[in-house]
Design an enzyme around this catalytic site. Sequence first.
Site, PDB file in Angstrom:
ATOM      1  N   HIS A  15     -30.507-101.767 -30.189  1.00 39.40           N
ATOM      2  CA  HIS A  15     -29.702-102.541 -31.052  1.00 39.40           C
ATOM      3  C   HIS A  15     -28.404-102.805 -30.525  1.00 39.40           C
ATOM      4  O   HIS A  15     -27.386-103.717 -30.040  1.00 39.40           O
ATOM      5  CB  HIS A  15     -29.434-102.353 -32.072  1.00 39.40           C
ATOM      6  CG  HIS A  15     -30.920-102.485 -33.382  1.00 39.40           C
ATOM      7  ND1 HIS A  15     -31.360-101.216 -33.808  1.00 39.40           N
ATOM      8  CD2 HIS A  15     -31.397-103.241 -33.089  1.00 39.40           C
ATOM      9  CE1 HIS A  15     -32.299-101.651 -34.361  1.00 39.40           C
ATOM     10  NE2 HIS A  15     -32.740-102.286 -34.087  1.00 39.40           N
ATOM     11  N   LYS A  39     -39.997-104.665 -45.423  1.00 40.50           N
ATOM     12  CA  LYS A  39     -40.214-103.321 -45.359  1.00 40.50           C
ATOM     13  C   LYS A  39     -39.647-102.215 -46.129  1.00 40.50           C
ATOM     14  O   LYS A  39     -38.091-102.844 -47.035  1.00 40.50           O
ATOM     15  CB  LYS A  39     -40.173-102.256 -43.848  1.00 40.50           C
ATOM     16  CG  LYS A  39     -39.372-103.646 -42.759  1.00 40.50           C
ATOM     17  CD  LYS A  39     -39.518-102.928 -41.913  1.00 40.50           C
ATOM     18  CE  LYS A  39     -38.851-104.521 -40.980  1.00 40.50           C
ATOM     19  NZ  LYS A  39     -38.494-104.037 -39.522  1.00 40.50           N
ATOM     20  N   ARG A  88     -38.864-106.797 -27.272  1.00 39.11           N
ATOM     21  CA  ARG A  88     -39.312-105.429 -26.614  1.00 39.11           C
ATOM     22  C   ARG A  88     -40.263-106.489 -25.088  1.00 39.11           C
ATOM     23  O   ARG A  88     -39.882-107.359 -24.588  1.00 39.11           O
ATOM     24  CB  ARG A  88     -39.269-104.267 -27.396  1.00 39.11           C
ATOM     25  CG  ARG A  88     -38.404-104.075 -27.598  1.00 39.11           C
ATOM     26  CD  ARG A  88     -38.499-102.915 -28.168  1.00 39.11           C
ATOM     27  NE  ARG A  88     -38.783-103.869 -29.738  1.00 39.11           N
ATOM     28  CZ  ARG A  88     -39.390-103.133 -31.136  1.00 39.11           C
ATOM     29  NH1 ARG A  88     -38.822-102.233 -30.888  1.00 39.11           N
ATOM     30  NH2 ARG A  88     -39.592-103.725 -31.902  1.00 39.11           N
ATOM     31  N   SER A 126     -36.897 -98.237 -33.985  1.00 38.77           N
ATOM     32  CA  SER A 126     -36.231 -97.691 -35.657  1.00 38.77           C
ATOM     33  C   SER A 126     -37.344 -96.834 -36.193  1.00 38.77           C
ATOM     34  O   SER A 126     -37.516 -95.807 -36.437  1.00 38.77           O
ATOM     35  CB  SER A 126     -35.300 -98.949 -36.786  1.00 38.77           C
ATOM     36  OG  SER A 126     -34.086 -99.175 -36.184  1.00 38.77           O
TER      37      SER A 126
END
Length: 159
Positions: A15, A39, A88, A126
């Site tokens: 990040h 989430k 990504r 993460s």
Amino acid sequence: MAIYPGSFDPITNGHLSILRRALTIFDSVTIAVAANPMKNTLFTLEERMELIRESTKKDKKVFVDSFHGLLVDYVKRKETNVILRGMRALSDFEHEFQMSLMNRKLRRNIQTIFMMTDYKWLYTSSTIIKEAASYGGTIKGLVPDIVCQKLKEKYGYES
Ligand code: PNS
């Protein structure tokens, strides 16, 4: 100004890399932490924001904020139309594409700018960092030191 939204549970060096690179394009970036992401989070909203503040405190062009509800409504309140997202591998693409189209459907002038991750962070997220940390794996170098420390505290181990 660009809005960089996400769960940031917790912020990672991936990040931070996107953020630093975005600051060469935008005069400032506001990191917008989702108060209620889809989430369940390991860190509370306040903890996630505090870790970001700590990790970006030297940069005067970075602001840390949170939002509830729709991202496009928040972006409008901030009087901008630019959403920044990191990308990504190909696996990110479908979800990001869907979100950017939905956001533009919800608000026509929204522009989502994607920055490709640096190869160093291609495999990190993460989620995978939390998984490794939860079993006591070393995550040094993947997250800011303060996050490393907080993950150790959360999972209750020393290394
Ligand atoms: O870091 P993440 O979990 O990939 O971030 C996803 C996030 C928080 C940016 C996204 O879920 C979001 O914008 N949530 C707020 C609700 C919303 O506006 N959803 C998109 C259109 S339905």
